[in-house]
Design a protein around this motif. Structure first.
Motif, short mmCIF file in Angstrom:
data_model
loop_
_atom_site.label_atom_id
_atom_site.label_comp_id
_atom_site.label_asym_id
_atom_site.label_seq_id
_atom_site.Cartn_x
_atom_site.Cartn_y
_atom_site.Cartn_z
N GLU A 160 -23.82 28.14 -11.52
CA GLU A 160 -24.61 27.69 -12.67
C GLU A 160 -23.82 26.62 -13.40
O GLU A 160 -22.66 26.83 -13.75
N THR A 161 -24.41 25.46 -13.60
CA THR A 161 -23.71 24.35 -14.23
C THR A 161 -24.23 24.09 -15.63
O THR A 161 -25.40 24.31 -15.93
N ARG A 162 -23.33 23.60 -16.47
CA ARG A 162 -23.68 23.32 -17.86
C ARG A 162 -23.16 21.93 -18.24
O ARG A 162 -21.95 21.75 -18.45
N PRO A 163 -24.03 20.91 -18.31
CA PRO A 163 -23.57 19.57 -18.69
C PRO A 163 -23.30 19.50 -20.19
O PRO A 163 -24.11 19.96 -21.00
N LEU A 164 -22.17 18.92 -20.57
CA LEU A 164 -21.81 18.75 -21.97
C LEU A 164 -21.51 17.28 -22.23
O LEU A 164 -21.19 16.52 -21.31
N ILE A 165 -21.60 16.88 -23.49
CA ILE A 165 -21.56 15.45 -23.79
C ILE A 165 -20.16 14.91 -24.03
O ILE A 165 -19.99 13.69 -24.14
N ALA A 166 -19.15 15.77 -24.10
CA ALA A 166 -17.80 15.27 -24.38
C ALA A 166 -16.77 16.15 -23.67
O ALA A 166 -16.99 17.34 -23.43
N ILE A 167 -15.61 15.55 -23.37
CA ILE A 167 -14.55 16.26 -22.67
C ILE A 167 -14.04 17.42 -23.52
O ILE A 167 -13.80 18.52 -23.00
N ASP A 168 -13.87 17.21 -24.83
CA ASP A 168 -13.36 18.30 -25.66
C ASP A 168 -14.34 19.46 -25.75
O ASP A 168 -13.93 20.61 -25.94
N GLU A 169 -15.64 19.19 -25.58
CA GLU A 169 -16.61 20.29 -25.55
C GLU A 169 -16.45 21.13 -24.29
O GLU A 169 -16.64 22.35 -24.32
N VAL A 170 -16.13 20.49 -23.18
CA VAL A 170 -15.88 21.25 -21.95
C VAL A 170 -14.69 22.17 -22.16
O VAL A 170 -14.74 23.37 -21.83
N PHE A 171 -13.61 21.65 -22.73
CA PHE A 171 -12.44 22.49 -23.03
C PHE A 171 -12.83 23.64 -23.95
O PHE A 171 -12.42 24.79 -23.74
N ARG A 172 -13.62 23.34 -24.98
CA ARG A 172 -13.96 24.36 -25.98
C ARG A 172 -14.77 25.50 -25.36
O ARG A 172 -14.53 26.67 -25.65
N ASP A 173 -15.73 25.17 -24.48
CA ASP A 173 -16.55 26.21 -23.85
C ASP A 173 -15.72 27.10 -22.93
O ASP A 173 -15.95 28.32 -22.87
N VAL A 174 -14.77 26.51 -22.22
CA VAL A 174 -13.91 27.33 -21.34
C VAL A 174 -13.00 28.21 -22.18
O VAL A 174 -12.83 29.41 -21.90
N GLU A 175 -12.42 27.66 -23.24
CA GLU A 175 -11.53 28.44 -24.10
C GLU A 175 -12.26 29.60 -24.76
O GLU A 175 -11.71 30.70 -24.91
N ALA A 176 -13.52 29.38 -25.12
CA ALA A 176 -14.30 30.42 -25.80
C ALA A 176 -14.85 31.47 -24.83
O ALA A 176 -15.39 32.48 -25.28
N GLY A 177 -14.72 31.24 -23.55
CA GLY A 177 -15.27 32.18 -22.57
C GLY A 177 -16.75 32.02 -22.33
O GLY A 177 -17.38 32.87 -21.70
N ALA A 178 -17.34 30.93 -22.82
CA ALA A 178 -18.77 30.70 -22.61
C ALA A 178 -19.06 30.36 -21.15
O ALA A 178 -20.18 30.56 -20.66
N VAL A 179 -18.07 29.81 -20.45
CA VAL A 179 -18.18 29.52 -19.02
C VAL A 179 -16.88 29.96 -18.35
O VAL A 179 -15.86 30.20 -19.03
#
Length: 380
Positions: free
Chosen positions: A135-154
């Protein structure tokens, strides 16, 4: 006088060929049945693996890791090592990549964030590394990708880090400075840039070309030679460029084949990149460290004190311990005042004896050493 042998008639040859084709098709059908059964057996085994890991979790052990980067790298390395053709090594490995992706989805469907939107080269990197069954989740910025991984959302994220033509992606490097995430893998993707138009585009009236600024730079010579007077408009992504073309009659886009398929565009000039070996490297980021695969790479960030000979002092331990450095980048330190940090990639795993010795020596000389992770080198 002896009679001459008669040449076989066309009808005889046709009959013999037909019989051979029928026999070969029967053989293919039998092989297909065997392949299908073996894939089903492998999938059933993957389900049993998931059951074992789930039982371990219920007993109070550590949460199960369904995706093991080092294990998948080892499987693909063995596939390529034992393969003798006639398919190419990478073709065979890609087939196994998809089989493993489908089997892993039976255990646990991975969620992967990436620098979007849909249709970008980063999405292609996700599919190349993880296969189609995530399952893929496109995000609009690099720091958002980091934030989602850190939060456990992905489970994982995929971000670009360097291009062979345009150099490093500074935003990715800078984000690592304040992140606790680990690098879990890498993807190397050959980048082919295509000029494409929409169904309403009038070719003779093209007056602007949309693309990401890096893609425009990667195609600069081609554009100078073929479309020197057409306006070049940088946008946030190649996918955004492809989307815009569908609504304009006088515009074209430079993007990859995935964007052309997603937005139903026609490629009128394929592979217009100036460098035929143009490629981009992407990093897989996650929360767990990765054990050794046997063919690994390590990334670190080093802060050094200013002074004469500082670069030699940093590099000398790697040379002394026989470590092959693959990348060295310098970025301004967040504190400013002309201080710098070094981003270093080298071959080897942090559990290797020579790597441990080299890192101890570097830590004695540095202000700070941040270990971003050891991970399998790109296989495909």
């Amino acid at each position: 006088m002896a009679d001459k042998k008669k040449a076989p008639s066309a009808s005889t040859e046709s009959s013999a060929d037909t019989e051979e084709l029928l026999a070969l098709r029967d053989q293919i059908d039998a092989l297909d049945e065997q392949i299908q059964q073996l894939i089903s057996d492998r999938a059933a085994c993957a389900q049993r693996v998931a059951e074992v890991k789930t039982r371990a979790r219920q007993k109070g052990d550590e949460p199960p890791l369904f995706y093991r980067p080092e294990r998948e790298a080892q499987v693909l390395q063995r596939v390529m090592a034992r393969h003798t053709g006639p398919l190419g090594q990478e073709d065979m490995a890609r087939l196994f990549r998809e089989i493993m992706s489908a089997c892993l989805a039976l255990e646990n469907t991975l969620q992967v964030a990436y620098l979007g939107p849909e249709g970008t080269f980063t999405q292609q990197a996700v599919i190349k590394h993880f296969g189609q069954w995530v399952e893929t989740r496109p995000l609009i910025a690099i720091d958002e990708v980091f934030r989602d991984v850190e939060a456990g959302a992905v489970n994982y994220g995929v971000v670009p880090v360097e291009n062979s033509t345009e150099g490093v992606v500074n935003h990715t490097l800078d984000t690592f400075l304040n992140s606790n995430l680990k690098i879990c893998g890498e993807v190397e993707l050959r980048i082919h840039q295509h000029l494409m138009i929409g169904p309403n585009t009038r070719r003779e009236a093209i007056s602007r070309i949309y693309s990401h600024q890096q893609s425009l730079a990667q195609c600069r010579k081609w554009l100078d030679a073929h479309l020197p007077h057409v306006e070049r408009v940088p946008v946030s992504s190649n996918a955004d460029a492809a989307r815009r073309v569908n609504t304009e009659w006088n515009a074209a886009a430079i993007a990859g084949s995935m964007a052309a398929e997603l937005y139903d565009l026609e490629i009128i000039s394929p592979k217009i990149e100036d460098q035929p070996d143009n490629s981009t490297r992407f990093l897989i980021i996650g929360r767990e460290s990765v054990p050794r695969s046997g063919q690994d790479k390590t990334s670190i960030i080093v802060s050094m004190r200013n002074g004469p000979g500082v670069l030699f002092s940093l590099l000398e331990p790697f040379n002394r311990h026989g470590i092959d450095m693959t990348r060295l980048e310098t970025r301004p330190a967040p504190s400013g005042t002309w201080a710098y940090v070094f981003f270093i990639d080298f071959k080897g795993h942090m559990d290797d004896d020579n790597v441990q010795q080299a890192l101890r020596d570097v830590e004695e000389r540095a202000v700070e050493v941040k270990r971003l992770g050891s991970y399998p080198m790109a296989v495909l």
